[in-house]
Design an enzyme around this catalytic site. Structure first.
Site, PDB file in Angstrom:
ATOM      1  N   GLY A  31       0.823  -1.195   0.000  1.00  0.00           N
ATOM      2  CA  GLY A  31       0.000   0.000   0.000  1.00  0.00           C
ATOM      3  C   GLY A  31       0.858   1.246   0.000  1.00  0.00           C
ATOM      4  O   GLY A  31       2.046   1.204   0.313  1.00  0.00           O
TER       5      GLY A  31
ATOM      6  N   GLY B 204       3.448   7.463   3.388  1.00  0.00           N
ATOM      7  CA  GLY B 204       4.560   6.713   2.820  1.00  0.00           C
ATOM      8  C   GLY B 204       4.090   5.344   2.386  1.00  0.00           C
ATOM      9  O   GLY B 204       2.893   5.084   2.335  1.00  0.00           O
TER      10      GLY B 204
ATOM     11  N   VAL C 199       3.716   1.157   2.413  1.00  0.00           N
ATOM     12  CA  VAL C 199       3.479   0.091   3.384  1.00  0.00           C
ATOM     13  C   VAL C 199       3.950  -1.225   2.774  1.00  0.00           C
ATOM     14  O   VAL C 199       3.695  -1.500   1.604  1.00  0.00           O
ATOM     15  CB  VAL C 199       1.988  -0.010   3.747  1.00  0.00           C
ATOM     16  CG1 VAL C 199       1.786  -1.004   4.882  1.00  0.00           C
ATOM     17  CG2 VAL C 199       1.437   1.345   4.114  1.00  0.00           C
TER      18      VAL C 199
ATOM     19  N   ASP D 150      -8.473  11.192  11.404  1.00  0.00           N
ATOM     20  CA  ASP D 150      -8.553  10.810   9.987  1.00  0.00           C
ATOM     21  C   ASP D 150      -9.427   9.572   9.798  1.00  0.00           C
ATOM     22  O   ASP D 150      -9.013   8.580   9.222  1.00  0.00           O
ATOM     23  CB  ASP D 150      -7.148  10.579   9.428  1.00  0.00           C
ATOM     24  CG  ASP D 150      -7.108  10.758   7.918  1.00  0.00           C
ATOM     25  OD1 ASP D 150      -8.127  11.192   7.336  1.00  0.00           O
ATOM     26  OD2 ASP D 150      -6.063  10.460   7.311  1.00  0.00           O
TER      27      ASP D 150
END
Ligand SMILES: *[C@@H]1O[C@H](CO)[C@@H](O)[C@H](O)[C@H]1NC(C)=O
Ligand SMILES: *[C@@H]1O[C@H](CO)[C@@H](O)[C@H](O)[C@H]1NC(C)=O
Ligand SMILES: *[C@@H]1O[C@H](CO)[C@@H](O)[C@H](O)[C@H]1NC(C)=O
Ligand SMILES: *[C@@H]1O[C@H](CO)[C@@H](O)[C@H](O)[C@H]1NC(C)=O
Ligand SMILES: *[C@@H]1O[C@H](CO)[C@@H](O)[C@H](O)[C@H]1NC(C)=O
Length: 677
Positions: free
Chosen positions: A352, A357, A359, A471
């Site tokens: 991901g 950043g 993953v 978020d």
């Protein structure tokens, strides 16, 4: 004249009494060998200082130093053995204490050069075929043996032995002496490098051969250390030579004879004046100069290398220590970069990429646990520190609906977060990119919605301090193997900003989930979380993003869309058409709750506790929409302004609350990235 004749007569008689012409020459004392009468062969030399050096430092050589004239140990008329007495001072100076060769021997041999002998353990006296004592080699020797040779049944590697026609000693004893003063037996090291004195007495009548050793300079011990009966008449040849023999094997050492006296025919050999003996070479001299130079250079080199390495280590330590000081308290959650590198096979398997950043998938070697490894690049050390502290406190949060943070790793400007791996990925993939995934049933969605509500409630109220997620969105809800929903990335948004005041950050949450008051205060609260959660509820129920990328700018946002249906009394029209038959009442509840949570007035939004109660059926939602609901939403969801205009408003309002840093352009990029990503 008569006196002269008498003297000659007496001398002749004496010579006769001692057993023939050979005996005449067999009394001598050599205090050093400078002017002595010895024949050397092999590697043996008489050094300038007068030492008889039997072997030099070449391996596999032997050396002999023998009295040049033969000695007859047999009475000429009766054939009976004759007595003899001898004493000598030797020193064995090993090059290396643990590899010092086989020792030295005083020998009676048929030839001063012993031509058939070989080097190594045969002491330069015997060869491979005649060393067992069966041979007729005519050799009788007293060995100072410094090697334990099983072949010859040696008792140890420091012994004195009597050898007759072979190296299997007829008698031997550990090197020792009976101290004259105390009368006790004192061990003696043959390879000490110090001079030793040896006395050998042979009595012809009893045929006893006795050997005594002691450190040179000590009074002669009264008791011999080893003795044996030897019939010299049969053991040695008529013409026998006396001297010293020594051989180097794989290891070499210097064997010196410093002085020697001998007497045949009874009585004691003359004393050796020890003060007259040549000095042994100083141990420094035995080491070749080249070796000394090499050693010195090596030592210097090692010192330089070691000090260099120490300097590097200290520097590294200091560099780490600087950061470790404050990191100590987070210790348990730190994971070594090396381990992560191994776990992710060098950060290869990307699963991901988000605003923070990339993953990667990984498997921790030690536990075998599957993990998601998130690399977050971070430029500012100041912000990093706060970030790490926040992350560390986040890793203490534990709830089944939170993606567990296993730990973190900090390397240079990079922070690496390690989470439990969630097999089924993020919820948004299932909701929106469901091309090759089965459509999520309402039952599944309802369960996930309740999972997320429980996780968020825990963040808001279950921990000693309030944790604002900042978020909430479908992309931050991950699904485990059993499709349980888990919130991820909590706490990240706040500190991700490069070192600005924690309460007021430019980048908070994701556009489309931002509560309207955020534009004024810039503060994330539990209430702004609830707002985003409301949007999330609508997302799940409607199967739509809060704002589609290809949306006509004039088309209403998701909240307004659902609100309009509610006002028209047809709220179920907003349902994701892909959901088939389902619990319509539950879906309706979720839609209405979503709208309530998205109330523009933060005071009118329910708390997460109330949300959970409503979802559990313990609370109710109004039948008709509250009047003021949605009135203020157009600004954010109506798209009457383009994104650029929105960003201008958003950032402008922010500059009033935050002393803007040059990084505001960066946050603009960030914003852009989040919206497109
Ligand atoms: C050494 O011994 C040999 C043989 O006995 C003899 O001829 C020679 O003279 C001796 N030399 C000295 C210096 O004693
Ligand atoms: C040691 O002695 C042997 C035999 O005499 C000789 O060949 C060799 O050169 C000598 N080595 C040294 C270092 O003197
Ligand atoms: C060993 O020495 C004996 C004399 O002591 C000799 O007869 C024999 O030939 C020698 N053997 C070898 C292999 O040199
Ligand atoms: C002396 O040497 C013998 C045999 O090598 C050993 O058993 C004994 O312990 C030694 N004694 C001392 C006091 O070192
Ligand atoms: C010693 O050896 C000689 C020569 O072989 C022999 O004649 C004599 O009998 C031996 N002496 C003893 C006591 O065995």
């Amino acid at each position: 004249m008569a006196a002269a004749v008498l003297a000659v007569l007496v001398a002749t008689l004496l010579v006769l009494a001692r057993g023939g012409p050979a005996a005449a020459a067999t009394e001598f004392v050599f205090p050093g060998f400078a002017r002595a009468n010895v024949t050397t062969s092999g590697a043996a030399v008489v050094t300038a200082s007068g030492l008889l050096q039997l072997t030099n430092e070449t391996n596999e050589v032997f050396g002999h130093g023998f009295y040049p004239a033969p000695v007859r140990f047999k009475d000429a008329s009766t054939g009976a053995p004759l007595s003899f007495s001898t004493t000598f001072v030797v020193a064995i100076v090993p090059r290396y204490l643990d590899a010092h060769g086989h020792g030295i021997a005083f020998a009676l041999a048929p030839s001063p050069t012993v031509p058939a002998a070989v080097a190594g353990k045969y002491l330069g006296l015997f060869n491979t075929s005649d060393n067992r004592g069966q041979g007729r080699s005519g050799v009788v020797a007293v060995e100072l043996d410094t090697a334990k040779d099983e072949e010859f049944s040696d008792i140890n590697e420091n012994h004195v032995g009597i050898d007759v026609n072979g190296l299997r000693s007829v008698s031997s004893a550990p090197a020792a002496y009976v101290d004259v003063g105390t009368g006790s037996l004192v061990n003696l090291s043959l390879v000490s490098g110090k001079p030793l004195q040896v006395w050998i007495e042979y009595d012809g009548a009893s045929m006893r051969l006795e050997v005594t050793v002691s450190p040179a300079g000590k009074p002669r011990p009264a008791v011999p250390i080893v003795s044996s009966t030897v019939n010299l008449s049969s053991a040695v040849a008529d013409d026998t030579y006396i001297g010293f023999s020594r051989a180097n094997g794989a290891a070499s050492s210097s064997h010196y004879v410093l002085g020697w006296s001998f007497l045949l025919g009874g009585g004691r050999a003359p004393d050796i004046d020890l003060s007259k003996l040549p000095a042994l070479p100083s141990s420094k001299k035995t080491m070749p100069r080249l070796l000394i130079v090499i050693l010195v250079l090596a030592v210097v080199l090692v010192l330089v290398l070691v000090s260099g390495a120490v300097a590097v280590l200290v520097k590294r330590r200091r560099r780490f220590a600087e950061e470790e000081d404050w990191e100590i308290e987070y210790g348990p959650h730190r994971i070594r970069y090396k381990d992560l590198h191994a776990a992710t096979r060098g950060f290869r398997d990307v699963i991901g990429a988000g605003g923070f950043g990339s993953v990667y998938h990984g498997v921790l070697r030690r536990s075998g646990a599957e993990v998601a490894v998130k690399k977050v690049s971070h430029g500012s050390r100041q912000g990093l520190r706060e970030f790490v502290s926040e992350i560390a406190s986040m890793s203490r949060l534990r709830h089944r609906n939170l993606v567990q943070l296993q730990g973190y790793c900090r390397r240079r400007g990079e922070l690496i977060l390690v989470y439990d791996y969630m097999v089924n990925g993020s919820l948004d993939k299932h909701l929106f990119d469901a091309d090759n995934k089965p459509v999520l049933s309402w039952e599944r969605r309802a369960k996930i919605v309740r999972d997320v509500a429980a996780g968020l409630l825990y963040l808001h109220e279950g921990w000693k301090q309030v944790v604002v997620h900042r978020d909430i969105k479908a992309a931050n809800v991950l699904l485990d193997a059993d499709m349980n929903g888990k919130l991820s990335d909590f706490g990240l948004a706040r500190q991700y900003d490069h070192g600005s005041k924690p309460q007021t950050t430019h980048v908070i949450g994701t556009l489309g989930y931002l509560a309207p008051e955020m534009s004024k205060t810039g503060k994330a609260t539990t209430s702004t979380d609830v707002f985003a959660f409301g949007t999330f509820l609508l997302e799940v129920a409607c199967g739509r993003r809060p704002m589609e990328r290809d949306d006509n700018l004039d088309s209403p946002g998701l909240v307004d869309l659902v609100l309009d249906r509610w006002k028209a009394g047809r709220i179920m029209d907003a349902k994701d058409p892909r959901i088939g038959v389902c619990d319509e009442a539950d879906l309706e509840l979720v839609l209405k709750l979503g709208l309530l949570c998205s109330h523009p007035d933060p005071r009118r939004r329910p708390s997460m506790r109330q949300v959970v109660q409503i979802l559990e059926g313990a609370g109710t939602v109004p039948e008709t929409p509250p009047k003021d609901l949605g009135s203020n939403n157009r600004l954010f969801y109506g798209y009457s302004e383009s994104f650029d205009e929105f960003a201008t408003i958003f950032l402008a309002s922010e500059t009033t609350t935050v002393t803007t840093q040059p990084s505001s352009s960066h946050s603009n990029d960030e914003q852009q990235e989040r919206i497109s990503g």
